[in-house]
Design a protein around this motif. Structure first.
Motif, mmCIF file in Angstrom:
data_model
loop_
_atom_site.group_PDB
_atom_site.id
_atom_site.type_symbol
_atom_site.label_atom_id
_atom_site.label_comp_id
_atom_site.label_asym_id
_atom_site.label_seq_id
_atom_site.Cartn_x
_atom_site.Cartn_y
_atom_site.Cartn_z
ATOM 1 N N ALA A 180 38.578 -9.101 -9.467
ATOM 2 C CA ALA A 180 37.278 -9.749 -9.220
ATOM 3 C C ALA A 180 37.367 -10.950 -8.286
ATOM 4 C CB ALA A 180 36.650 -10.165 -10.547
ATOM 5 N N PRO A 181 37.905 -10.773 -7.071
ATOM 6 C CA PRO A 181 38.003 -11.922 -6.159
ATOM 7 C C PRO A 181 36.627 -12.419 -5.728
ATOM 8 C CG PRO A 181 38.559 -9.875 -5.030
ATOM 9 C CD PRO A 181 38.426 -9.534 -6.479
ATOM 10 N N ASP A 182 36.506 -13.723 -5.563
ATOM 11 C CA ASP A 182 35.220 -14.315 -5.169
ATOM 12 C C ASP A 182 34.748 -13.805 -3.815
ATOM 13 O OD1 ASP A 182 35.199 -15.806 -7.498
ATOM 14 O OD2 ASP A 182 36.124 -17.567 -6.565
ATOM 15 N N ALA A 183 35.697 -13.491 -2.932
ATOM 16 C CA ALA A 183 35.341 -13.073 -1.572
ATOM 17 C C ALA A 183 34.946 -11.603 -1.481
ATOM 18 C CB ALA A 183 36.515 -13.345 -0.628
ATOM 19 N N LEU A 184 35.019 -10.872 -2.593
ATOM 20 C CA LEU A 184 34.749 -9.434 -2.553
ATOM 21 C C LEU A 184 33.289 -9.154 -2.200
ATOM 22 C CD1 LEU A 184 35.812 -6.536 -3.110
ATOM 23 C CD2 LEU A 184 34.951 -6.809 -5.443
ATOM 24 N N GLU A 185 33.097 -8.350 -1.150
ATOM 25 C CA GLU A 185 31.746 -7.986 -0.732
ATOM 26 C C GLU A 185 31.410 -6.529 -1.012
ATOM 27 O OE1 GLU A 185 30.973 -9.013 3.337
ATOM 28 O OE2 GLU A 185 30.518 -11.100 2.809
ATOM 29 N N ARG A 186 32.405 -5.637 -0.896
ATOM 30 C CA ARG A 186 32.096 -4.214 -1.001
ATOM 31 C C ARG A 186 33.293 -3.437 -1.516
ATOM 32 N NH1 ARG A 186 27.084 -2.872 -1.505
ATOM 33 N NH2 ARG A 186 26.877 -0.628 -1.513
ATOM 34 N N VAL A 187 32.990 -2.368 -2.261
ATOM 35 C CA VAL A 187 34.003 -1.420 -2.706
ATOM 36 C C VAL A 187 33.578 -0.038 -2.223
ATOM 37 C CG1 VAL A 187 35.230 -0.410 -4.659
ATOM 38 C CG2 VAL A 187 34.462 -2.795 -4.771
ATOM 39 N N TYR A 188 34.478 0.634 -1.519
ATOM 40 C CA TYR A 188 34.230 1.999 -1.063
ATOM 41 C C TYR A 188 35.172 2.940 -1.806
ATOM 42 C CZ TYR A 188 31.461 0.389 2.942
ATOM 43 O OH TYR A 188 30.492 -0.170 3.744
ATOM 44 N N ALA A 189 34.594 3.963 -2.432
ATOM 45 C CA ALA A 189 35.390 4.962 -3.146
ATOM 46 C C ALA A 189 35.001 6.340 -2.624
ATOM 47 C CB ALA A 189 35.150 4.864 -4.647
ATOM 48 N N PHE A 190 35.963 7.028 -2.015
ATOM 49 C CA PHE A 190 35.708 8.325 -1.405
ATOM 50 C C PHE A 190 36.293 9.435 -2.278
ATOM 51 C CE2 PHE A 190 35.762 5.203 2.036
ATOM 52 C CZ PHE A 190 34.532 5.460 2.638
#
Length: 292
Positions: free
Chosen positions: A183-193
């Motif tokens: 859970a990093p503060d800088a996390l903007e997006r997660v892509y799962a293909f």
């Protein structure tokens, strides 16, 4: 039909904080190349993809490559692409452990604006990688999932800009797990293909609540991978030129501009049937849920 390699070859604008679904799929496909085989990409400073591509003839880069993948053509396309050639790859890791079964690969890509894109490798061609896949319905978390969370925590601390995390297949599972745990503060997006899912007790427990609104999941109608276990977020169906379970191959996915082409078909009945069979097995042998 345009593929991810066609997209990489045709993209003209340097990647600079404007990551698209097609970009993310390209990076998730590039991570199947074993960058850890070269001193530059596995170092903390790294090197740009244009430099790595000049070493594309080194066999060690593809020592764990799946025969259905086009890893070398993609690397060479990225090395000459105005969009990708100046992207820096660093902190590349490959780990294969027979006991307990664990196959793990990751790298950090950094664009010209300082944005960090952390990609996790899916199942490779090693016997360890294939055998480990059976554990995802039986044990949670696995060693590889824990490694993914640690890697993301480390890479995020080094990031100088926004962070996106991504992966294809097993790598998509790692991306989702790592983002929820680190859970990093800088996390903007997660892509799962077309990711491997999670035990129902995990997927439906609120474990992924912190990621709501930041997850983009893409699957194919014919896949036998993503239907097996529950996913923590709704998925978008995308088109593939390969039929049935072979559609899992990211190199066969259709791009449409900077997006992935939608598939209007319903998911295959065979994938649904396999999911029901696995659910019946897991009722007899429930997953072991441990601490993170």
């Amino acid at each position: 039909m345009a593929t991810i390699i066609d997209y990489v070859r045709g993209a003209r604008t340097p990647l600079a904080g404007d990551l698209t679904p097609a970009d993310a799929l390209a990076l998730c496909s590039l991570i199947y190349t074993d960058f850890h085989a070269l001193a530059g990409p596995r170092s903390a400073t790294g090197c740009v993809l244009g430099e790595v591509a000049r070493a594309s003839s080194i066999p060690a880069l593809y020592r764990h490559a799946l025969p259905t993948h086009a890893d070398r053509p993609l690397l060479e396309a990225a090395g000459t692409s105005p969009r990708f050639r100046e992207v820096r790859v660093r902190d590349a890791v490959t780990r294969l452990v027979p006991r307990p079964l664990a196959q793990f690969g990751a790298a950090t890509f950094v664009d010209s604006s300082g944005c960090c894109f952390i990609a996790f490798r899916g199942t490779d061609a090693t016997s360890i990688g294939v055998a480990e896949d059976a554990r995802f319905g039986l044990d949670f978390p696995t060693e590889s999932q824990r490694w993914a969370a640690r890697y993301l925590a480390y890479a995020s601390k080094r990031a100088e800009g926004p962070v996106a995390v991504m992966g294809h297949s097993k790598g998509g599972n790692f991306a989702l797990y790592a983002a929820a745990v680190a859970a990093p503060d800088a996390l903007e997006r997660v892509y799962a293909f077309d990711p491997v899912g999670f035990p129902a007790r995990v997927a439906h427990s609120g474990f992924f609540t912190s990621l709501e609104g930041r997850v983009s999941t893409y699957v194919t109608a014919g896949s036998w991978v993503s239907p097996l276990l529950p996913l923590p977020a709704p998925a978008t169906l995308v088109d593939s030129s390969w039929p049935g379970p072979l559609s899992h191959n990211p190199y066969a996915w259709a791009t449409e501009g900077t997006a992935l082409r939608r598939d209007r078909r319903r998911p295959s009945r065979s994938g649904t049937a396999l999911a029901r069979l696995l659910a019946a097995i897991l009722r007899v042998r429930p997953p072991r849920i441990g601490s993170n």
